[in-house]
Design a protein around this motif. Sequence first.
Motif, mmCIF file in Angstrom:
data_model
loop_
_atom_site.group_PDB
_atom_site.id
_atom_site.type_symbol
_atom_site.label_atom_id
_atom_site.label_comp_id
_atom_site.label_asym_id
_atom_site.label_seq_id
_atom_site.Cartn_x
_atom_site.Cartn_y
_atom_site.Cartn_z
ATOM 1 N N VAL A 69 0.734 -1.211 -0.033
ATOM 2 C CA VAL A 69 -0.051 0.085 -0.011
ATOM 3 C C VAL A 69 0.858 1.446 0.077
ATOM 4 O O VAL A 69 2.187 1.219 0.530
ATOM 5 N N ASP A 70 0.420 2.289 -0.497
ATOM 6 C CA ASP A 70 1.260 3.483 -0.591
ATOM 7 C C ASP A 70 0.237 4.601 -0.341
ATOM 8 O O ASP A 70 -0.784 4.522 0.172
ATOM 9 N N GLU A 71 0.745 5.851 -0.203
ATOM 10 C CA GLU A 71 -0.153 7.030 0.151
ATOM 11 C C GLU A 71 -1.429 7.291 -0.635
ATOM 12 O O GLU A 71 -2.321 7.482 -0.127
ATOM 13 N N LEU A 72 -1.317 7.179 -2.006
ATOM 14 C CA LEU A 72 -2.483 7.120 -2.778
ATOM 15 C C LEU A 72 -3.658 6.116 -2.403
ATOM 16 O O LEU A 72 -4.784 6.562 -2.336
ATOM 17 N N TRP A 73 -3.046 5.273 -1.957
ATOM 18 C CA TRP A 73 -4.175 3.816 -1.646
ATOM 19 C C TRP A 73 -4.516 4.153 -0.640
ATOM 20 O O TRP A 73 -5.725 4.083 -0.350
ATOM 21 N N ILE A 74 -3.796 4.717 0.525
ATOM 22 C CA ILE A 74 -4.633 4.965 1.775
ATOM 23 C C ILE A 74 -5.393 6.254 1.679
ATOM 24 O O ILE A 74 -6.378 6.028 2.323
#
Length: 203
Positions: free
Chosen positions: A51-56
Amino acid sequence: MVHLLHIDTSPRGERSHSRCMTREFVAQWQQVHPSDTVTYRDLGHQPVPYVDELWIAAAFTPPEQRTPEMWEAIRLSDQLVDEFLAADIYVIGVPMYNFSVPGVFKSYIDQIVRVGRTVIYGTDDSTHGFKPLVLGKKMFVIESRGAAEYHPGGQYEAMNHHDPYLVTVFGFIGITDITFIYVGNDVESISKARTHAIDLIAA
């Protein structure tokens, strides 16, 4: 008729004890329950991303407020969650790496433990602030871990962070019926694991 989700997480191929055991387990299951269906996912050879920042941002943004970039960031996660929820029974091969699960499986878990999809926070009937949404499922975890005694009562039980983690994280979303099948790297252990699996399927 029930639907099985068969997952392998080992990066190994034919030398993988967990892959061998999950394959045999599912084949035996289909012999006993020929009308049941199976979906297969190979995380060991086809890992899912971290998971990355945009996913979160996408996961914690109401659907009607998500941007096209957010929808794209969460697209695979939605597919994985849909696949996970469609199953009645899970058969997962998970080797022990450094006392816990492989990184590819942790990435998968991070993709499917989702607020609003597999767990809800802050409801009136929640327990400890959350309410699990994945109920009435059964999970078989086939765990390969060499020859060390990590089992309950074993010499290295306190170093086993594999089983407690899986019990905690899947219990968090509602899966509490989890059976572990342990397989080592010796002939006796493999034979015991096969017998255990056959007995479980017959039951």
